[in-house]
Design an enzyme around this catalytic site. Structure first.
Site, mmCIF file in Angstrom:
data_model
loop_
_atom_site.group_PDB
_atom_site.id
_atom_site.type_symbol
_atom_site.label_atom_id
_atom_site.label_comp_id
_atom_site.label_asym_id
_atom_site.label_seq_id
_atom_site.Cartn_x
_atom_site.Cartn_y
_atom_site.Cartn_z
ATOM 1 N N HIS A 57 51.352 -12.018 -56.477
ATOM 2 C CA HIS A 57 52.811 -11.980 -57.015
ATOM 3 C C HIS A 57 53.528 -10.939 -57.013
ATOM 4 C CE1 HIS A 57 52.391 -16.572 -57.448
ATOM 5 N NE2 HIS A 57 51.024 -16.111 -57.690
ATOM 6 N N GLY A 150 43.068 -24.016 -46.650
ATOM 7 C CA GLY A 150 43.730 -23.778 -47.346
ATOM 8 C C GLY A 150 43.115 -23.589 -48.763
ATOM 9 N N ALA A 151 42.376 -22.409 -48.655
ATOM 10 C CA ALA A 151 41.343 -22.039 -49.439
ATOM 11 C C ALA A 151 42.047 -20.542 -49.636
ATOM 12 C CB ALA A 151 39.852 -21.429 -48.721
ATOM 13 N N GLY A 152 43.861 -20.133 -49.477
ATOM 14 C CA GLY A 152 44.168 -18.797 -50.301
ATOM 15 C C GLY A 152 43.618 -17.663 -49.297
ATOM 16 N N SER A 154 44.827 -17.627 -46.004
ATOM 17 C CA SER A 154 45.558 -17.518 -45.190
ATOM 18 C C SER A 154 45.291 -17.827 -43.500
ATOM 19 C CB SER A 154 46.592 -16.160 -44.965
ATOM 20 O OG SER A 154 47.854 -15.854 -45.857
ATOM 21 N N SER A 155 45.151 -18.972 -43.371
ATOM 22 C CA SER A 155 44.505 -19.381 -42.044
ATOM 23 C C SER A 155 46.078 -19.313 -41.833
ATOM 24 C CB SER A 155 43.319 -20.656 -42.266
ATOM 25 O OG SER A 155 44.983 -21.805 -43.037
ATOM 26 N N SER A 156 46.872 -19.673 -42.206
ATOM 27 C CA SER A 156 47.957 -19.738 -41.296
ATOM 28 C C SER A 156 48.795 -19.016 -40.821
ATOM 29 C CB SER A 156 49.570 -21.106 -42.726
ATOM 30 O OG SER A 156 49.367 -19.844 -43.465
ATOM 31 N N GLU A 188 56.200 -19.114 -40.459
ATOM 32 C CA GLU A 188 56.418 -19.793 -41.270
ATOM 33 C C GLU A 188 57.762 -20.297 -42.531
ATOM 34 O OE1 GLU A 188 52.897 -19.130 -42.740
ATOM 35 O OE2 GLU A 188 52.788 -20.018 -44.974
ATOM 36 N N ASP A 200 50.718 -11.755 -45.991
ATOM 37 C CA ASP A 200 49.713 -12.404 -45.416
ATOM 38 C C ASP A 200 49.687 -12.054 -43.718
ATOM 39 O OD1 ASP A 200 49.816 -13.800 -47.511
ATOM 40 O OD2 ASP A 200 49.874 -15.562 -47.478
HETATM 41 P P1 ADP Z 1 45.840 -20.848 -45.862
HETATM 42 O O1 ADP Z 1 47.036 -19.721 -45.277
HETATM 43 O O2 ADP Z 1 45.715 -20.426 -47.373
HETATM 44 O O3 ADP Z 1 44.505 -21.358 -45.171
HETATM 45 P P2 ADP Z 1 48.534 -22.793 -46.149
HETATM 46 O O4 ADP Z 1 48.540 -24.504 -46.230
HETATM 47 O O5 ADP Z 1 49.378 -21.819 -46.261
HETATM 48 O O6 ADP Z 1 47.174 -22.689 -46.211
HETATM 49 O O7 ADP Z 1 47.551 -23.266 -44.335
HETATM 50 C C1 ADP Z 1 46.964 -24.223 -44.208
HETATM 51 C C2 ADP Z 1 47.231 -25.449 -43.157
HETATM 52 O O8 ADP Z 1 47.672 -24.141 -41.603
HETATM 53 C C3 ADP Z 1 46.439 -26.321 -43.014
HETATM 54 O O9 ADP Z 1 47.192 -27.216 -43.597
HETATM 55 C C4 ADP Z 1 46.929 -26.582 -40.404
HETATM 56 O O10 ADP Z 1 48.402 -27.500 -40.789
HETATM 57 C C5 ADP Z 1 47.464 -24.802 -40.861
HETATM 58 N N1 ADP Z 1 46.145 -25.088 -39.850
HETATM 59 C C6 ADP Z 1 45.475 -23.581 -40.443
HETATM 60 N N2 ADP Z 1 44.665 -23.101 -38.951
HETATM 61 C C7 ADP Z 1 44.088 -24.086 -38.665
HETATM 62 C C8 ADP Z 1 43.351 -24.925 -37.387
HETATM 63 N N3 ADP Z 1 42.738 -24.001 -36.932
HETATM 64 N N4 ADP Z 1 44.388 -25.755 -37.035
HETATM 65 C C9 ADP Z 1 45.225 -26.907 -36.669
HETATM 66 N N5 ADP Z 1 45.176 -25.959 -38.769
HETATM 67 C C10 ADP Z 1 45.496 -24.940 -38.576
HETATM 68 MG MG MG Z 2 49.235 -19.515 -45.522
#
Ligand code: ADP
Ligand code: MG
Length: 411
Positions: A57, A150-152, A154-156, A188, A200
């Site tokens: 943060h 969604g596990a924190g 940073s898949s996004s 984003e 991220d």
């Molecule tokens: P985090 O970044 O911590 O994983 P976020 O809520 O910021 O969580 O991002 C998760 C979102 O990003 C997912 O709900 C989806 O919309 C998108 N996303 C991430 N990876 C993929 C993937 N491999 N395929 C499709 N959507 C994805």
């Molecule tokens: Mg994210």
């Protein structure tokens, strides 16, 4: 315009292939692309998820962060199109191919509902075109990820950075990595509508193997500090609590607003400008106890980043442990962004011998991180899993995260 066709494989959700999927260096993703779209992709690009070692943060307070890239990556196979159509498919969602008209990409009408995920890659193309970059106004994309969503972790950002690299490098553009990160973040912020800071995407785009990235979020100055766990017999255990942080948006916005209000009340541009030595005096000038607690976290957290960075520079990796745990206590008590699952993960890991542990990421769920002896991995993971079972919590997922390379081209 959004059209969805049911051509894609039905899967259980993002990253259902799990973090232990073996590396395919893009060939599996390329093969899937070919079957889906009828021709080989022009290339496959990958970008990793990230864990923040410490500095939570602090990024929206112009402060310091210390993330590193995970070995788990998101791969994007891509080919340009010249007909103004963007087709997107993910092996990790139940959606089929999402087809969008590039001329109507608009932050006010980004994909919603089940296709909401498509807003991340679509937003990247929108951000590139909005920056007047000479990329093709159309593409076919196929996505496959090892980063739990969604596990924190940073898949996004991994998805955005891999897409940004794919779309720019396929067009022959060689942007600097910080520029790739900036454009991915814009997607984003402005297109998906998530007000994330700069950490991220920068970690995903700029991290280097075996190092943590010390980032000054005001100047964007980077320092790459060695963190060779294996050489020290150490490991970083990530514990995904499986609690989603989806409901935390309002809480995040309130903390942000509280920090900015406190900085203004103290006559500062940002809380980063308050040194630890000035903390007590500054707290005396703030009437609201909640605001005082928030300020205390940010100032002490920036100081912890500096102390961890100094220890890493001196090669004293183990000694960072207590600072990680101190950071958790501050996030739990002063910043109030932890949750029972994160607290249990941290308490159990430290009781099982971790040198230190903390929640990582924005909080209210997501993942915790523990610094452990490499040989203790199974025992610590088991202790946490058993403690979760005793508390009736969903079984956590654990993975060992060695600091890894940032984004790049695979094939
Ligand atoms: P985090 O970044 O911590 O994983 P976020 O809520 O910021 O969580 O991002 C998760 C979102 O990003 C997912 O709900 C989806 O919309 C998108 N996303 C991430 N990876 C993929 C993937 N491999 N395929 C499709 N959507 C994805
Ligand atoms: Mg994210």
């Amino acid at each position: 315009m959004t059209r969805t066709t049911g051509t894609g494989p039905a899967r259980t959700g993002p990253a259902s292939s799990g973090p232990t999927t073996p590396r395919t260096a893009g060939s599996r993703t390329a093969g899937e692309f070919q079957r889906l779209y009828g021709a080989a992709p022009e290339g496959v690009w990958a970008a990793p998820g990230r864990v923040n070692l410490i500095g939570e943060h602090t990024d929206y307070n112009d402060g310091f962060v210390l993330p590193f890239a995970l070995p788990q990556r998101t791969e994007v196979a891509a080919s340009r199109r010249t007909d103004g159509i963007l087709r997107i498919h993910s092996a990790d969602t139940r959606s089929g191919v999402v087809t969008l008209d590039v001329s109507s990409l608009d932050p006010a009408h980004s994909p919603k509902g089940a296709d909401g995920w498509a807003g991340y890659p679509a937003g990247v193309l929108w951000a590139l075109l909005d920056a007047d970059l000479p990329v093709s106004a159309g593409a076919d994309l196929h996505i496959r990820s090892e980063v739990p969503a969604g596990a924190g972790l940073s898949s996004s950002a991994a998805l955005e950075v891999a897409t940004a690299l794919a779309l720019t490098e396929a067009a022959g553009l060689r942007l600097s990595r910080p520029e790739v990160a900036r454009l991915a973040r814009r997607a984003e912020n402005a297109y998906v509508g998530v007000p994330c800071g700069v950490m991220d995407q920068t970690a995903s785009a700029c991290a280097t193997d075996g190092h943590v990235l010390h980032l000054d979020t005001r100047t964007l100055a980077e320092r790459h500090l060695p963190f060779d766990c294996a050489a020290e017999g150490l490991a970083l255990l990530v514990i995904d609590t499986r609690v989603t942080h989806d409901l935390a948006d309002g809480a995040y916005a309130r903390r942000r607003a509280s920090c900015h209000a406190a900085a203004a009340a103290l006559g500062l541009d940002a809380l980063r400008d308050l040194p630890p030595a000035g903390l007590e005096e500054a707290l005396g000038r703030l009437a609201d106890p909640e605001q005082r607690a928030r300020v205390r976290h940010i100032v002490t957290e920036n100081d912890r980043v500096a102390r961890v960075a100094a220890l890493l520079t001196a090669g004293r990796l183990r000694e960072t442990g207590p600072l990680l745990t101190e950071g958790h206590v501050s996030l739990r008590d002063d910043y109030e962004v932890s949750c029972p699952e994160l607290d249990l993960a941290v308490a159990t890991a430290t009781a099982a011998g971790a040198y230190g542990a903390r929640m990582t990421g924005g909080g209210f769920g997501g993942s915790a991180l523990a610094l452990i002896d490499a040989e203790a991995e199974a025992a610590v993971a088991r202790a946490v899993t058993e403690a979760f079972a005793r508390s009736g919590f969903t079984s956590p997922r654990t993975l060992v995260a060695a600091p890894s390379a940032g984004a790049g081209r695979l094939a």
